[in-house]
Design an enzyme around this catalytic site. Sequence first.
Site, PDB file in Angstrom:
ATOM      1  N   TYR A  54       2.406  -9.293   1.530  1.00  0.00           N
ATOM      2  CA  TYR A  54       2.713  -7.863   1.496  1.00  0.00           C
ATOM      3  C   TYR A  54       2.955  -7.393   0.063  1.00  0.00           C
ATOM      4  CZ  TYR A  54       4.986  -3.383   2.014  1.00  0.00           C
ATOM      5  OH  TYR A  54       5.303  -2.048   1.890  1.00  0.00           O
ATOM      6  N   GLY A  61       3.456   0.064   3.947  1.00  0.00           N
ATOM      7  CA  GLY A  61       4.049   0.805   5.057  1.00  0.00           C
ATOM      8  C   GLY A  61       3.324   0.508   6.350  1.00  0.00           C
TER       9      GLY A  61
END
Length: 513
Positions: A54, A61
């Site tokens: 990530y 998001g």
Amino acid sequence: MHTVVVGTSGTTAEDVIAVARGNAKVELSGEALDALARAREIVDALAAKPEPVYGVSTGFGALASRHISPELRAQLQRNIVRSHAAGMGPRVEREVVRALMFLRLKTVASGHTGVRPSVAQTMADVLNAGITPVVHEYGSLGCSGDLAPLSHCALALMGEGDAEGPDGTVRPAGELLAEAGITPVELREKEGLALLNGTDGMLGMLVMALADLGRLYTSADITAALTLEALLGTEKVLQPELHAIRPHPGQSASAANMAAVLKGSGLVRHYQEETAPRVQDAYSVRCAPQVAGAGRDTMAHAALVASRELAAAVDNPVVLPDGRVESNGNFHGAPVAYVLDFLAIAAADLGSIAERRTDRLLDKNRSHGLPPFLADDAGVDSGLMIAQYTQAALVSEMKRLAVPASADSIPSSAMQEDHVSMGWSAARKLRTAVDNLTRIIAIELYAATRAIELRHGLTAAPASLAAIKAARAAGVQGPGPDRFLAPDLAAADAFVRSGGLVAAVEPVTGPLA
């Protein structure tokens, strides 16, 4: 002007104010540069792996499930900055933007963000060149941090968007960077996200509000003492032994401040010595240390929260010392948002009690012999009648501003960010509250000094006389027929805002808390 050295272990409130308000130069320590390089090696190694990480090789998001191929990652980092720079409304003050930029640099320098040393150096160079990105009032929900405000700052690092130059003129950021000899950054994996994901705006505003409120609470102790004196009240309620049996530190500090100002007064207890003695003063006078003291203790708690946040590295994901890169929720603004709201509540109450004291000075039925509205010829003159209206209007707005922002939340990012702090909003309304509180205290000062001068034949305390003398020298006029009042009130505001009131009194009293 001095140089603030940014290391890996956070910063101090004093350094934030030096950079934000004093234009101090910023320098990265060798330790910070080494930490930045080590963390970047970890990010580069993860970027080379096929597994998605990530913030390094994924979207953000609600779009975090998409794995981004290497050839698109630089575009991804540019795009997050461009798309998140979506603020609207009036420009945010220069000092707020400088605080925000400096505090983001503080987190970057911790070595937990994975940003290259060259990017951190560019952030320092932009601050040192006096280039201030244009940031707008609206756009932050306080989670994931102050995204839109920080994005406008990151956009300027890329040479895009608008910024204010050292001469105060707003121009394209690319032109300003070129004139300063600064090369725009070309973002790589993780870097765009790392520049956006923090509580830096709300924290910067908290730090500056605490500095301003510290001065205002001391000023309010002084004006409360002046009002007590003007009303011929008793200073016996300020005795330290009374406050020792209810051991709130702020209360004792405020009582000690008031007692120091009133030392040697010929007005206090005058009414108690007459044939119809007053047993005790009204709450707005008698309980001044309790109310101001509670606000002081609130500030102490807020300062503790700020000190912890100043030592923090706020980002998502973060690079840990053992080489892991972990997603987290440390960007959430709740700890800062709560104390911002708490300070607005305390400031509103301080403004409210100051207004009640002012009203008492103007009411001939409660002022113990002062003329109505402190007018020169009541009826022909209105005196300070409408000055109190202005003060009351400010207090009313303070009460509205005391409604917590942090009790609200609104979901965003397709319900991925489904609980937000609203800390930026809490900080913005606190700035307005601090401005209004300054004006409220200034009006009490204006009324109290006039009232003391109308007590003919009685001698005020040496500290009170010093305050009156300095106020008059600063353009705050004394008793007399009605005149254009706004300039007098503006002079009183400037006198309090600059710290002039505290500076006038302390040579007589010694240092006040």
